[in-house]
Motif scaffolding. Structure first.
Motif, PDB file in Angstrom:
ATOM      1  N   ASP A  19     -27.484  -2.683 -17.617  1.00 17.38           N
ATOM      2  CA  ASP A  19     -26.383  -2.972 -17.439  1.00 17.38           C
ATOM      3  C   ASP A  19     -25.534  -3.050 -16.181  1.00 17.38           C
ATOM      4  N   TYR A  20     -26.250  -2.370 -15.169  1.00 17.29           N
ATOM      5  CA  TYR A  20     -25.604  -2.503 -13.815  1.00 17.29           C
ATOM      6  C   TYR A  20     -26.258  -3.918 -13.321  1.00 17.29           C
ATOM      7  N   ALA A  21     -27.467  -4.145 -13.549  1.00 17.20           N
ATOM      8  CA  ALA A  21     -27.933  -5.293 -13.049  1.00 17.20           C
ATOM      9  C   ALA A  21     -27.073  -6.563 -13.324  1.00 17.20           C
ATOM     10  N   THR A  22     -26.910  -6.530 -14.817  1.00 18.00           N
ATOM     11  CA  THR A  22     -26.115  -7.571 -15.461  1.00 18.00           C
ATOM     12  C   THR A  22     -24.953  -7.647 -14.831  1.00 18.00           C
ATOM     13  N   TRP A  23     -24.088  -6.467 -14.552  1.00 17.66           N
ATOM     14  CA  TRP A  23     -22.962  -6.506 -13.859  1.00 17.66           C
ATOM     15  C   TRP A  23     -22.926  -7.209 -12.470  1.00 17.66           C
ATOM     16  N   PHE A  24     -24.003  -6.801 -11.741  1.00 17.13           N
ATOM     17  CA  PHE A  24     -24.156  -7.218 -10.164  1.00 17.13           C
ATOM     18  C   PHE A  24     -24.056  -8.672 -10.200  1.00 17.13           C
ATOM     19  N   ASP A  25     -25.419  -9.309 -11.255  1.00 13.06           N
ATOM     20  CA  ASP A  25     -25.413 -10.616 -10.683  1.00 13.06           C
ATOM     21  C   ASP A  25     -24.612 -11.635 -11.681  1.00 13.06           C
ATOM     22  N   GLY A  26     -23.739 -10.934 -12.454  1.00 14.86           N
ATOM     23  CA  GLY A  26     -22.945 -11.615 -13.234  1.00 14.86           C
ATOM     24  C   GLY A  26     -21.235 -11.393 -12.528  1.00 14.86           C
ATOM     25  N   SER A  40     -22.893 -12.960   1.624  1.00 16.52           N
ATOM     26  CA  SER A  40     -24.085 -12.793   0.688  1.00 16.52           C
ATOM     27  C   SER A  40     -24.054 -11.356   0.140  1.00 16.52           C
ATOM     28  N   ALA A  41     -24.762 -11.214  -0.821  1.00 14.17           N
ATOM     29  CA  ALA A  41     -25.041  -9.698  -1.612  1.00 14.17           C
ATOM     30  C   ALA A  41     -26.317  -9.598  -2.172  1.00 14.17           C
ATOM     31  N   ASP A  42     -27.090  -8.834  -2.122  1.00 15.34           N
ATOM     32  CA  ASP A  42     -28.351  -8.424  -2.606  1.00 15.34           C
ATOM     33  C   ASP A  42     -28.504  -7.166  -3.072  1.00 15.34           C
ATOM     34  N   ARG A  43     -29.260  -6.680  -3.755  1.00  8.20           N
ATOM     35  CA  ARG A  43     -29.470  -5.476  -4.307  1.00  8.20           C
ATOM     36  C   ARG A  43     -30.926  -4.980  -4.151  1.00  8.20           C
ATOM     37  N   TYR A  44     -31.234  -3.822  -3.904  1.00 11.17           N
ATOM     38  CA  TYR A  44     -32.501  -3.311  -3.788  1.00 11.17           C
ATOM     39  C   TYR A  44     -32.825  -1.945  -4.342  1.00 11.17           C
ATOM     40  N   GLU A  45     -34.070  -1.471  -4.727  1.00  8.46           N
ATOM     41  CA  GLU A  45     -34.444  -0.232  -5.261  1.00  8.46           C
ATOM     42  C   GLU A  45     -35.406   0.581  -4.474  1.00  8.46           C
ATOM     43  N   VAL A  46     -35.232   1.745  -4.143  1.00 12.95           N
ATOM     44  CA  VAL A  46     -36.198   2.622  -3.169  1.00 12.95           C
ATOM     45  C   VAL A  46     -37.620   2.366  -3.724  1.00 12.95           C
ATOM     46  N   THR A  47     -38.491   2.352  -2.532  1.00 14.69           N
ATOM     47  CA  THR A  47     -39.874   2.056  -2.843  1.00 14.69           C
ATOM     48  C   THR A  47     -40.601   3.574  -2.918  1.00 14.69           C
ATOM     49  N   PRO A  48     -41.763   3.720  -3.364  1.00 13.97           N
ATOM     50  CA  PRO A  48     -42.471   5.096  -3.227  1.00 13.97           C
ATOM     51  C   PRO A  48     -42.969   4.935  -2.067  1.00 13.97           C
ATOM     52  N   ARG A 223     -32.083  10.832  12.627  1.00 14.16           N
ATOM     53  CA  ARG A 223     -31.959   9.694  12.012  1.00 14.16           C
ATOM     54  C   ARG A 223     -32.823   9.852  10.618  1.00 14.16           C
ATOM     55  N   THR A 224     -32.118   8.843   9.642  1.00  9.90           N
ATOM     56  CA  THR A 224     -33.158   8.950   8.511  1.00  9.90           C
ATOM     57  C   THR A 224     -33.473   7.182   8.197  1.00  9.90           C
ATOM     58  N   VAL A 225     -34.792   7.161   7.473  1.00 10.61           N
ATOM     59  CA  VAL A 225     -35.240   5.829   7.341  1.00 10.61           C
ATOM     60  C   VAL A 225     -35.434   5.856   5.872  1.00 10.61           C
ATOM     61  N   HIS A 226     -35.080   4.621   5.218  1.00 14.25           N
ATOM     62  CA  HIS A 226     -35.245   4.458   3.887  1.00 14.25           C
ATOM     63  C   HIS A 226     -35.668   2.956   3.605  1.00 14.25           C
ATOM     64  N   TYR A 227     -36.792   2.590   2.813  1.00 19.22           N
ATOM     65  CA  TYR A 227     -37.345   1.438   2.434  1.00 19.22           C
ATOM     66  C   TYR A 227     -36.996   1.161   0.902  1.00 19.22           C
ATOM     67  N   PHE A 228     -36.440  -0.055   0.798  1.00 22.38           N
ATOM     68  CA  PHE A 228     -36.083  -0.525  -0.617  1.00 22.38           C
ATOM     69  C   PHE A 228     -36.831  -1.904  -0.813  1.00 22.38           C
ATOM     70  N   ARG A 229     -37.201  -2.362  -2.201  1.00 22.35           N
ATOM     71  CA  ARG A 229     -37.488  -3.628  -2.464  1.00 22.35           C
ATOM     72  C   ARG A 229     -36.510  -4.321  -3.012  1.00 22.35           C
ATOM     73  N   LYS A 230     -36.410  -5.457  -3.147  1.00 17.40           N
ATOM     74  CA  LYS A 230     -35.391  -6.472  -3.721  1.00 17.40           C
ATOM     75  C   LYS A 230     -35.367  -6.562  -5.124  1.00 17.40           C
ATOM     76  N   VAL A 231     -34.263  -6.323  -5.798  1.00 19.22           N
ATOM     77  CA  VAL A 231     -34.242  -6.412  -7.319  1.00 19.22           C
ATOM     78  C   VAL A 231     -33.345  -7.282  -8.124  1.00 19.22           C
ATOM     79  N   SER A 232     -32.557  -8.105  -7.090  1.00 13.64           N
ATOM     80  CA  SER A 232     -31.556  -8.812  -7.752  1.00 13.64           C
ATOM     81  C   SER A 232     -31.895 -10.366  -7.427  1.00 13.64           C
ATOM     82  N   GLY A 233     -30.915 -11.286  -7.947  1.00 17.64           N
ATOM     83  CA  GLY A 233     -31.148 -12.711  -8.013  1.00 17.64           C
ATOM     84  C   GLY A 233     -32.356 -13.016  -8.802  1.00 17.64           C
TER      85      GLY A 233
END
Length: 254
Positions: A19-26, A40-48, A223-233
């Protein structure tokens, strides 16, 4: 015009991810297109895979919004009601983790020969960073002239842009642990390899023979470091490990 980036760090209730993905890209993208200065706008999910695995990763999702503003005091808050639509619809978890941070960006992407500009990113990493008080100029010089070049030339790392916390923030506001933003772009299908070579270069042990300079004493360890993978578009990275150098020096990565 000045460049600004807003990070929306958040979680989504279980079962509402689609539902969130549909809302974001719609409807959300449609609404964003009507904001002044929207780029621009893009969405990402945290990586293991993380470069500092002991650092907590409280957010599963990151949205990155880029803008160019003449009047940031007027225009930055305009994103707030659009994000509130998701919050009011129950698409953002009410778990006290949600954060909205806006940064004034020093300059657009600084890229290395690794970057395949016609291709999408595989992901991004963010550092919520700080400098040692009284050593601001030294910190900026080290990052701009030394460390940014080192980072964006690691296989799979392709570009970096940096900024500092803006004077105007979006409600609901929370304490931000880092007033300096380091935003890195990746194009890699083997993030673990990319992170391992980053670490190896920092230790002077990379098969490439490339060694990073010692970390500047002007850079705070807070400092904190956070890696994410692209999940939008609709376009996603599928082209191995972006690298302008010779991957054959790495066993199994010819």
């Amino acid at each position: 015009m000045a460049l600004y980036t807003t990070l929306h760090l958040h979680n989504v209730p279980a079962g509402r991810e689609a539902d969130y993905a549909t809302w974001f890209d719609g409807p959300h993208r449609d609404a964003l297109s009507r904001l002044r200065g929207f780029a621009s706008a893009d969405r990402y999910e945290v990586t293991p895979q993380q470069i500092m695995p002991d650092i907590p990763q409280p957010w599963r999702y990151l949205s990155v919004y880029d803008f160019s503003f003449d009047t940031p005091a007027i225009d930055i808050p305009a994103l707030g009601p659009l994000v509130a639509d998701a919050r009011d619809s129950g698409l953002i978890a009410n778990d006290e983790t949600e954060r909205l941070y806006t940064y004034r960006i020093f300059s657009d992407w600084k890229a290395s020969p690794n970057w395949k500009r016609s291709e999408p990113l595989s992901g991004v990493s963010i550092i919520l960073a700080n400098y040692v008080p009284g050593r601001y100029a030294e910190y900026q010089h080290w990052y701009e002239e030394v460390h940014s070049v080192e980072v964006i030339n690691v296989p799979g790392h392709v570009a970096m842009k940096r900024g500092e916390l803006a004077s105007v923030q979006i409600e609901p506001r929370h304490y931000c642990p880092g007033d300096q933003l380091v935003l890195c772009a990746q194009q890699t299908d083997d993030l673990l390899f990319t992170l391992k070579d980053f670490s190896a270069r920092a230790r002077g042990a990379s098969p490439s023979g490339i060694a990073m300079q010692p970390r500047s004493a002007a850079a705070s360890v807070a400092r904190t470091v956070h890696y994410f993978r692209k999940v939008s578009g609709t376009k996603f990275w599928q082209n191995g490990i972006a690298y302008g150098g010779d991957l054959s020096v790495y066993p199994g990565k010819a």
